[in-house]
Design a protein around this motif. Structure first.
Motif, mmCIF file in Angstrom:
data_model
loop_
_atom_site.group_PDB
_atom_site.id
_atom_site.type_symbol
_atom_site.label_atom_id
_atom_site.label_comp_id
_atom_site.label_asym_id
_atom_site.label_seq_id
_atom_site.Cartn_x
_atom_site.Cartn_y
_atom_site.Cartn_z
ATOM 1 N N GLN A 1 35.075 28.887 36.883
ATOM 2 C CA GLN A 1 36.481 29.284 36.913
ATOM 3 C C GLN A 1 36.655 30.717 37.404
ATOM 4 O O GLN A 1 37.736 31.080 37.876
ATOM 5 C CB GLN A 1 37.099 29.114 35.522
ATOM 6 C CG GLN A 1 37.308 27.656 35.128
ATOM 7 C CD GLN A 1 37.993 27.505 33.785
ATOM 8 O OE1 GLN A 1 37.581 28.094 32.788
ATOM 9 N NE2 GLN A 1 39.048 26.709 33.746
ATOM 10 N N ASP B 1 41.531 35.828 42.804
ATOM 11 C CA ASP B 1 41.476 34.674 41.912
ATOM 12 C C ASP B 1 40.057 34.148 41.744
ATOM 13 O O ASP B 1 39.845 33.145 41.063
ATOM 14 C CB ASP B 1 42.390 33.555 42.419
ATOM 15 C CG ASP B 1 42.019 33.093 43.825
ATOM 16 O OD1 ASP B 1 41.241 33.798 44.492
ATOM 17 O OD2 ASP B 1 42.524 32.037 44.252
ATOM 18 N N VAL C 1 42.371 28.131 33.965
ATOM 19 C CA VAL C 1 41.817 29.476 34.135
ATOM 20 C C VAL C 1 42.568 30.434 33.214
ATOM 21 O O VAL C 1 43.795 30.545 33.309
ATOM 22 C CB VAL C 1 41.934 29.930 35.601
ATOM 23 C CG1 VAL C 1 41.428 31.358 35.760
ATOM 24 C CG2 VAL C 1 41.173 28.978 36.515
ATOM 25 N N SER D 1 44.082 36.371 34.809
ATOM 26 C CA SER D 1 44.701 36.726 36.082
ATOM 27 C C SER D 1 44.290 38.162 36.389
ATOM 28 O O SER D 1 44.215 39.007 35.487
ATOM 29 C CB SER D 1 46.225 36.596 36.026
ATOM 30 O OG SER D 1 46.771 37.433 35.022
#
Length: 562
Positions: free
Chosen positions: A274, A248, A556, A559
């Protein structure tokens, strides 16, 4: 109708680094996916996220943009995700894929509008009057204005025959806040004064007062090609590999020093944050002017939160020797040094690319500028709207016959910030591959060119917002299959014209059609009246987050899969 495909944009941008994209795989290492696939039609994405709402705010009704800005932004986000994944792989994290949600691109353009709408604050003035600049001159030329100081603003209008706080002074705050408000309403005396003077006379007044006046081009500017540039520093170095990437946070452990203001640079820094980088934003003593500028969300400016949440803020007065030395120390220890100073400022401070490379040869030195990419900029100031004017963006944004005016959406600021972040990632990947630091360049005029390549001329009866019995509706029915489904859902024969379909839709309500058409296989959405309700849209679930527990902003957008 041409337009742009997000996947094709990813391939084109990565090709600048000789990273091949084939069958959805980048460099045979990272799979890139845009979800949902196929993506929502551009018009639906613009409507759902509120772009049409802001674009039409000054005119009292939502308007379609003639550029596929949502698709472009989604493509840039996807390219950023691929670059971040490739960087992470070289830092030891076996990332195999990146996914970007399609609506994430459109949401970038309403970042601060969304924060303002949900933050509970208010502007320090009441909108009134007629639409602000661009204005038309006596010889029929539309011209945009940019000015940074209130005294210069007043002096300029005095030279055009206007004086006094009642008119010129009343227009100053709406003019200053037009970037945040998405509209600018001023007393009618201002365009009337402009119309009494030729372009040459207006320009002479502007030059005497430090004001920029830029004619609005009637055709798009040609000759700007690459979205960003990468140029290596001198000798090879051992590139820093600080920290450990995680799924992440693929940039975890990398240090970014950001010395920027306004929108373009702060957005780039926010996107890098981010992605997991540690971003240190350098502000002057007392903080960035936007930190406590209304509309507020809690104790901070809503727009400031939208672009700076999560950054480490340090205040440095680098106009004096001690502060400049402190800034130099930060640059010497950074993986990325990002600024948006005017040309010549970095050299005057001794913080140009060559100087930083001498103390930190592994650094990625990033300049997010206004006019890089053209040899003859029209003025030193490079605000969003003067860049749109010079680039001829308005000629593509509006239907034939309409005035070719820039959009109040900060299109090139946002696209410029997206490209600045992409350029930084390109530089970091270059460093990982070659063990050499580099200089990367991006600009607002390059962003305008990227957006211009997405022009579609979507001006048919079903292409824009449809005013129904209650509310405005947008449908996505450009392909023959969906067009037949739309006619069936409206109870019309397949031979019905688009104008007849539009008339049928007008007789219902936008909310009713937005509920009825998607189950019939026709993308449709009611255009939000304001942006405060956007976070309640279930189709945007997971794409928004709270900033400072005070307002909603885009979350965000990526992924990563390992």
């Amino acid at each position: 109708m041409t337009g742009v495909d997000a996947g094709a944009l990813v391939a084109d941008h990565l090709a600048l680094l000789a990273v091949p994209v084939q069958d959805g795989w980048a460099d045979s290492e990272v799979r890139v996916r845009i979800d949902p696939g196929p993506a929502e039609p551009e018009a639906v994405a613009q409507a759902q996220a509120g772009l049409m709402t802001v674009h039409g705010r000054e005119y009292g009704a939502p308007r379609r943009l003639g550029l596929d800005v949502a698709t472009v932004a989604t493509g840039i986000l996807a390219a950023q995700g691929v670059l971040a994944a490739l960087i992470a792989r070289r830092r030891g994290l076996p990332v195999r894929g990146v996914t970007v949600r399609g609506p994430a691109g459109a949401l970038q353009f309403v970042r601060h509008h969304l924060a303002i709408a949900t933050g509970g604050g208010a502007f320090p003035y009441r909108p009134a009057g007629v639409p602000g600049p661009p204005f038309r001159t006596a010889d029929g030329v539309w011209a945009e204005i940019e000015v940074l100081a209130g005294d210069d603003w007043a002096a300029f209008w005095r030279r055009l025959g206007l004086d006094g706080a009642g008119v010129v002074g009343a227009a100053w705050l709406p003019f200053v806040y037009r970037y945040l408000a998405g509209e600018c309403r001023v007393p009618p005396e201002l365009p009337a004064a402009f119309a009494r003077h030729t372009l040459a006379e207006v320009r002479a007044a502007a030059e005497a007062c430090g004001v920029a006046v830029v004619p609005v081009r009637l055709t798009p500017l040609a000759g700007v090609t690459e979205p960003w540039t990468v140029a290596p520093h001198g000798a090879a170095t051992v590139a820093r590999r600080a920290g450990t990437a995680s799924p992440d946070a693929p940039l975890h452990g990398l240090r970014v020093v950001e010395v920027t203001s306004r929108l373009q640079g702060p957005l780039a820094g926010r996107l890098l944050r981010q992605l997991g980088a540690q971003v240190t934003k350098v502000e002057p003593p007392g903080g960035d002017f936007g930190r406590h500028s209304p509309p507020l969300a809690g104790e901070y400016g809503a727009a400031y939160l939208a672009y700076n949440e999560g950054k480490r803020i340090v205040e440095i007065d680098y106009k004096n020797a001690a502060g400049l030395a402190e800034l130099g120390e930060l640059a010497a220890d950074a993986d990325v040094f990002l600024h948006n100073w005017r040309p010549g400022r970095a050299e005057a401070l001794g913080l140009d690319a060559a100087a930083v490379a001498r103390t930190n040869p592994a650094a990625v030195y990033a300049h997010a500028s206004g006019w890089d990419g053209i040899s003859d900029p029209p003025c030193p100031i490079a605000g969003d709207f003067v860049v749109q004017a010079h680039a001829g963006s308005g000629a593509l944004l509006h239907p034939p016959g309409a005035a070719p005016l820039p959009s109040r959406l900060t299109l090139v600021d946002v696209a410029g910030g997206l490209l600045a972040a992409e350029a930084v990632l390109a530089g970091l990947l270059h460093r990982e591959r070659t063990h050499r630091g580099c200089q990367v360049g991006s600009s607002l005029i390059r962003a305008a060119a990227v957006l211009a390549a997405s022009a579609t001329a979507p001006w048919g009866p079903l292409d824009g917002p449809i005013e129904t019995a209650a509310g405005h509706l947008v449908v996505g029915a450009a392909d023959p299959v969906t067009a037949r489904r739309l006619r069936a859902a409206c109870g019309l024969p397949v031979t019905a014209t688009d104008a007849e379909v539009r008339a049928g839709l007008c007789r219902g309500t936008a909310a009713r059609w937005a509920d009825r058409l998607p189950p019939a296989g026709v993308p449709a959405v009611e255009v939000p009246v304001g942006l405060a309700a956007v976070p309640d849209d279930p189709r945007l679930a997971g794409l928004l987050e709270r900033a400072g527990d005070a307002c909603w902003v885009p979350g965000v957008p990526w992924s990563f899969d390992v």
